[in-house]
Scaffold this motif. Structure first.
Motif, PDB file in Angstrom:
ATOM      1  N   ARG A  32       0.946  -1.293   0.044  1.00 33.69           N
ATOM      2  CA  ARG A  32      -0.075  -0.047  -0.090  1.00 33.69           C
ATOM      3  C   ARG A  32       0.944   1.259   0.207  1.00 33.69           C
ATOM      4  NH1 ARG A  32      -5.238  -1.120   1.148  1.00 33.69           N
ATOM      5  NH2 ARG A  32      -5.806  -3.094   2.002  1.00 33.69           N
ATOM      6  N   ALA A  33       0.310   2.450  -0.351  1.00 37.78           N
ATOM      7  CA  ALA A  33       0.920   3.546  -0.273  1.00 37.78           C
ATOM      8  C   ALA A  33       1.573   3.696   1.214  1.00 37.78           C
ATOM      9  CB  ALA A  33      -0.039   4.748  -0.672  1.00 37.78           C
ATOM     10  N   GLU A  34       2.363   4.541   1.419  1.00 36.27           N
ATOM     11  CA  GLU A  34       3.110   4.881   2.618  1.00 36.27           C
ATOM     12  C   GLU A  34       2.160   5.176   3.831  1.00 36.27           C
ATOM     13  OE1 GLU A  34       6.972   7.182   4.732  1.00 36.27           O
ATOM     14  OE2 GLU A  34       6.226   7.652   2.621  1.00 36.27           O
ATOM     15  N   ASP A  35       2.149   4.614   4.960  1.00 40.92           N
ATOM     16  CA  ASP A  35       1.408   4.581   5.945  1.00 40.92           C
ATOM     17  C   ASP A  35       1.936   5.024   7.070  1.00 40.92           C
ATOM     18  OD1 ASP A  35      -0.833   4.773   7.853  1.00 40.92           O
ATOM     19  OD2 ASP A  35      -1.342   2.614   7.364  1.00 40.92           O
ATOM     20  N   ARG A  36       1.732   5.982   7.816  1.00 38.94           N
ATOM     21  CA  ARG A  36       2.326   6.328   9.243  1.00 38.94           C
ATOM     22  C   ARG A  36       1.415   6.592  10.383  1.00 38.94           C
ATOM     23  NH1 ARG A  36       7.478  10.458   7.477  1.00 38.94           N
ATOM     24  NH2 ARG A  36       8.446   8.946   5.942  1.00 38.94           N
ATOM     25  N   THR A  37       0.200   6.366   9.975  1.00 41.30           N
ATOM     26  CA  THR A  37      -0.632   6.488  11.192  1.00 41.30           C
ATOM     27  C   THR A  37      -1.014   5.194  11.913  1.00 41.30           C
ATOM     28  OG1 THR A  37      -1.652   8.268   9.872  1.00 41.30           O
ATOM     29  CG2 THR A  37      -3.132   7.367  11.656  1.00 41.30           C
ATOM     30  N   PRO A  38      -0.690   5.154  12.968  1.00 39.72           N
ATOM     31  CA  PRO A  38      -0.880   3.901  13.851  1.00 39.72           C
ATOM     32  C   PRO A  38      -2.549   3.780  14.118  1.00 39.72           C
ATOM     33  CG  PRO A  38       0.148   5.456  15.162  1.00 39.72           C
ATOM     34  CD  PRO A  38       0.016   6.103  13.818  1.00 39.72           C
ATOM     35  N   ARG A  98      -9.280   1.063  15.908  1.00 43.96           N
ATOM     36  CA  ARG A  98      -9.827   1.552  14.543  1.00 43.96           C
ATOM     37  C   ARG A  98      -8.442   1.880  13.824  1.00 43.96           C
ATOM     38  NH1 ARG A  98     -12.276   3.862  18.402  1.00 43.96           N
ATOM     39  NH2 ARG A  98     -11.075   5.770  18.190  1.00 43.96           N
ATOM     40  N   ASP A  99      -8.425   2.027  12.541  1.00 42.47           N
ATOM     41  CA  ASP A  99      -7.292   2.278  11.842  1.00 42.47           C
ATOM     42  C   ASP A  99      -7.758   3.084  10.282  1.00 42.47           C
ATOM     43  OD1 ASP A  99      -4.251   2.213  11.393  1.00 42.47           O
ATOM     44  OD2 ASP A  99      -4.872   1.229   9.638  1.00 42.47           O
ATOM     45  N   ASP A 100      -6.798   4.028   9.779  1.00 38.83           N
ATOM     46  CA  ASP A 100      -7.260   4.641   8.719  1.00 38.83           C
ATOM     47  C   ASP A 100      -7.428   3.665   7.512  1.00 38.83           C
ATOM     48  OD1 ASP A 100      -4.483   4.284   8.839  1.00 38.83           O
ATOM     49  OD2 ASP A 100      -4.221   6.270   7.534  1.00 38.83           O
ATOM     50  N   THR A 101      -6.515   2.463   7.548  1.00 41.11           N
ATOM     51  CA  THR A 101      -6.441   1.539   6.357  1.00 41.11           C
ATOM     52  C   THR A 101      -7.431   0.247   7.000  1.00 41.11           C
ATOM     53  OG1 THR A 101      -4.585   0.732   6.999  1.00 41.11           O
ATOM     54  CG2 THR A 101      -4.623   2.542   5.123  1.00 41.11           C
ATOM     55  N   ARG A 102      -6.669  -0.309   7.773  1.00 43.10           N
ATOM     56  CA  ARG A 102      -7.334  -1.675   8.715  1.00 43.10           C
ATOM     57  C   ARG A 102      -6.338  -2.150   9.584  1.00 43.10           C
ATOM     58  NH1 ARG A 102      -7.020  -6.975   6.487  1.00 43.10           N
ATOM     59  NH2 ARG A 102      -5.620  -7.172   4.735  1.00 43.10           N
ATOM     60  N   VAL A 103      -6.745  -2.634  10.627  1.00 40.19           N
ATOM     61  CA  VAL A 103      -6.065  -3.469  11.454  1.00 40.19           C
ATOM     62  C   VAL A 103      -5.648  -4.757  10.818  1.00 40.19           C
ATOM     63  CG1 VAL A 103      -5.830  -4.479  13.568  1.00 40.19           C
ATOM     64  CG2 VAL A 103      -6.908  -2.151  13.433  1.00 40.19           C
ATOM     65  N   THR A 104      -4.378  -5.334  10.830  1.00 39.62           N
ATOM     66  CA  THR A 104      -4.034  -6.488  10.343  1.00 39.62           C
ATOM     67  C   THR A 104      -3.721  -7.547  11.300  1.00 39.62           C
ATOM     68  OG1 THR A 104      -1.671  -5.796  10.103  1.00 39.62           O
ATOM     69  CG2 THR A 104      -3.345  -5.493   8.125  1.00 39.62           C
ATOM     70  N   ALA A 105      -3.421  -7.025  12.657  1.00 37.61           N
ATOM     71  CA  ALA A 105      -3.126  -8.071  13.511  1.00 37.61           C
ATOM     72  C   ALA A 105      -3.158  -7.449  14.920  1.00 37.61           C
ATOM     73  CB  ALA A 105      -1.713  -8.572  13.619  1.00 37.61           C
ATOM     74  N   THR A 122      -1.288  -6.729  28.168  1.00 37.35           N
ATOM     75  CA  THR A 122      -1.944  -5.773  27.268  1.00 37.35           C
ATOM     76  C   THR A 122      -1.799  -6.073  25.667  1.00 37.35           C
ATOM     77  OG1 THR A 122       0.459  -4.926  27.037  1.00 37.35           O
ATOM     78  CG2 THR A 122      -0.844  -3.910  28.960  1.00 37.35           C
ATOM     79  N   VAL A 123      -2.540  -5.287  25.136  1.00 37.97           N
ATOM     80  CA  VAL A 123      -2.785  -5.441  23.705  1.00 37.97           C
ATOM     81  C   VAL A 123      -2.577  -4.553  22.945  1.00 37.97           C
ATOM     82  CG1 VAL A 123      -4.453  -6.705  21.934  1.00 37.97           C
ATOM     83  CG2 VAL A 123      -4.415  -7.369  24.140  1.00 37.97           C
ATOM     84  N   ARG A 124      -1.674  -4.612  21.741  1.00 40.52           N
ATOM     85  CA  ARG A 124      -1.690  -3.611  20.562  1.00 40.52           C
ATOM     86  C   ARG A 124      -2.188  -3.998  19.403  1.00 40.52           C
ATOM     87  NH1 ARG A 124       5.002  -2.664  21.680  1.00 40.52           N
ATOM     88  NH2 ARG A 124       4.888  -2.496  23.966  1.00 40.52           N
ATOM     89  N   ALA A 125      -2.596  -3.132  18.751  1.00 39.11           N
ATOM     90  CA  ALA A 125      -3.224  -3.324  17.223  1.00 39.11           C
ATOM     91  C   ALA A 125      -2.026  -2.882  16.160  1.00 39.11           C
ATOM     92  CB  ALA A 125      -4.372  -2.475  17.058  1.00 39.11           C
ATOM     93  N   ARG A 126      -1.986  -3.381  15.146  1.00 38.74           N
ATOM     94  CA  ARG A 126      -0.849  -3.204  14.056  1.00 38.74           C
ATOM     95  C   ARG A 126      -1.799  -3.255  12.928  1.00 38.74           C
ATOM     96  NH1 ARG A 126       2.799  -7.522  12.587  1.00 38.74           N
ATOM     97  NH2 ARG A 126       2.032  -8.506  14.300  1.00 38.74           N
ATOM     98  N   ASP A 127      -1.046  -2.417  11.960  1.00 40.11           N
ATOM     99  CA  ASP A 127      -1.466  -2.253  10.478  1.00 40.11           C
ATOM    100  C   ASP A 127      -0.569  -2.900   9.519  1.00 40.11           C
ATOM    101  OD1 ASP A 127       0.219  -0.274   9.869  1.00 40.11           O
ATOM    102  OD2 ASP A 127      -0.999   1.440  10.114  1.00 40.11           O
ATOM    103  N   ALA A 128      -0.980  -2.720   8.374  1.00 42.48           N
ATOM    104  CA  ALA A 128      -0.311  -3.488   7.161  1.00 42.48           C
ATOM    105  C   ALA A 128       1.167  -2.747   6.932  1.00 42.48           C
ATOM    106  CB  ALA A 128      -0.927  -3.481   5.811  1.00 42.48           C
ATOM    107  N   ALA A 129       1.169  -1.467   7.411  1.00 41.97           N
ATOM    108  CA  ALA A 129       2.527  -0.724   7.361  1.00 41.97           C
ATOM    109  C   ALA A 129       3.482  -1.168   8.548  1.00 41.97           C
ATOM    110  CB  ALA A 129       2.413   0.796   7.119  1.00 41.97           C
ATOM    111  N   GLU A 130       3.101  -2.071   9.541  1.00 37.13           N
ATOM    112  CA  GLU A 130       3.779  -2.384  10.865  1.00 37.13           C
ATOM    113  C   GLU A 130       3.776  -0.989  11.883  1.00 37.13           C
ATOM    114  OE1 GLU A 130       4.574  -5.165  11.579  1.00 37.13           O
ATOM    115  OE2 GLU A 130       5.145  -6.287   9.774  1.00 37.13           O
ATOM    116  N   ASN A 131       2.706  -0.237  11.518  1.00 35.80           N
ATOM    117  CA  ASN A 131       2.507   0.706  12.840  1.00 35.80           C
ATOM    118  C   ASN A 131       1.663   0.264  14.017  1.00 35.80           C
ATOM    119  OD1 ASN A 131       3.466   3.052  11.263  1.00 35.80           O
ATOM    120  ND2 ASN A 131       1.575   2.869   9.708  1.00 35.80           N
TER     121      ASN A 131
END
Length: 323
Positions: free
Chosen positions: A128-134, A159-166, A200-209
């Motif tokens: 995907r295009a560069e994504d810096r928003t976690p 929630r994420d501006d693209t989608r949560v992948t993990a 604790t839990v963290r969400a991650r998106d396709a850009a590894e944010n």
């Protein structure tokens, strides 16, 4: 009276280095008469975390002596060698939108290697295009025990501006489990009876944010049959201000005033907290200086001295970032 911390921090760092060197020099020698290979690892899973990474996990194999390590294979080619205590890894540098097949083998100290695990397949995400928003932090995290050695976590999606992948599950600031971005539960196994945990839990998106940590969820597993009740301090909080950290907690009920607590940072003894007068009857507070630069992370645990002079169980850990 509260003892100074700076010298203890240096001692803890030296101890950490000594332990690491000792561990490296104490590896068991191969046993020439061991010809039986470990069992193949079971429960292997593979989850794409981004366009270039896949997270692989498995259950521990067994051996007539001891498993000494694991090897992870992609398309039959070894890509990772890992110690016996490690049951998960990230395979990186993969091509986007590409299926990959993974297997895991166990090995023992004599060099015997298990058969491959059942193969599992995961497809990396499209580039995907560069994504810096976690993503936002997962919310409403809760944990339910499942016997004395397992637990199930549940949370409200991030929630994420693209989608949560993990979603990555952490215990004492160490990642211990990963589930796909569509999941809102995770089952954890291999816990110890009668032990206090904080997850604790963290969400991650396709850009590894990665998102900020969720609020922690505490769990004290049931004690083993015949074991005494847990004696850990409860309700520990850790708050950072410029150059210092403040802890608050409730001492365990021991039938006598608790005058001594041990403070551990990142798993190593740091200092002993002593009340020279009557200790707090309910919530206790302690502030200590930290010389480290902003952004340094600490995992904090406490344990209390019991009336018989022995040290009790450790509290659930808290992670705090220096400001």
């Amino acid at each position: 009276m509260q003892r100074p911390l700076a010298a203890s921090l240096l001692t803890a760092l030296a101890l950490s280095l000594t332990l690491a060197l000792t561990a490296c020099s104490a590896a068991p020698a191969p046993e020439a008469d061991d010809i039986r290979a470990p069992t193949a690892p079971l429960g292997v899973t593979a989850t794409a975390g981004s366009a270039s990474t896949v997270h692989v996990m498995w259950n521990a194999a067994t051996d007539d002596r001891a498993v000494s390590g694991y090897a992870v294979y992609r398309e039959g080619r070894k890509v990772k060698d890992l110690p016996a205590a490690t049951l998960m890894t990230d395979v990186i540098g993969l091509a986007p939108a590409t299926p990959h097949t993974f297997t895991v083998r166990a090995r023992d100290a004599a060099g015997n290697v298990s058969a491959p695990s059942a193969p599992v397949t995961a497809t990396t995400l499209p580039a995907r295009a560069e994504d810096r928003t976690p993503p936002s932090a997962p919310s409403a995290l809760r944990v339910a025990p499942d016997g004395s050695r397992a637990a199930t976590l549940r949370w409200t999606p991030a929630r994420d501006d693209t989608r949560v992948t993990a979603y990555d599950v952490y215990q004492a600031d160490t990642r211990i489990h990963t589930v796909p971005g569509t999941a809102t539960t995770a089952r954890l196994t291999g816990l110890r009876p009668g032990t206090a945990y904080a997850f604790t839990v963290r969400a991650r998106d396709a850009a590894e944010n990665s998102s900020p940590d969720s609020a922690p969820a505490d769990l004290t597993t049931a004690p083993a049959p015949g074991a005494p009740p847990n004696t850990a301090p409860t309700g520990l909080t850790a708050t950072a201000a410029k150059g210092e950290i403040t802890l608050t907690w409730t001492p365990p009920r021991t039938g006598a005033p608790v005058t001594h607590h041990e403070l551990h940072l990142n798993g190593h003894f740091a200092t002993t907290i002593i009340w020279g007068t009557t200790p707090p009857p309910d919530r206790a507070t302690y502030t200590f200086p930290v010389p480290d630069p902003p952004g340094t992370r600490y995992t904090v645990t406490l344990r209390a001295q019991l009336p018989d002079g022995t040290w009790g169980d450790f509290s659930a850990p808290r992670t705090v970032v220096v400001r």
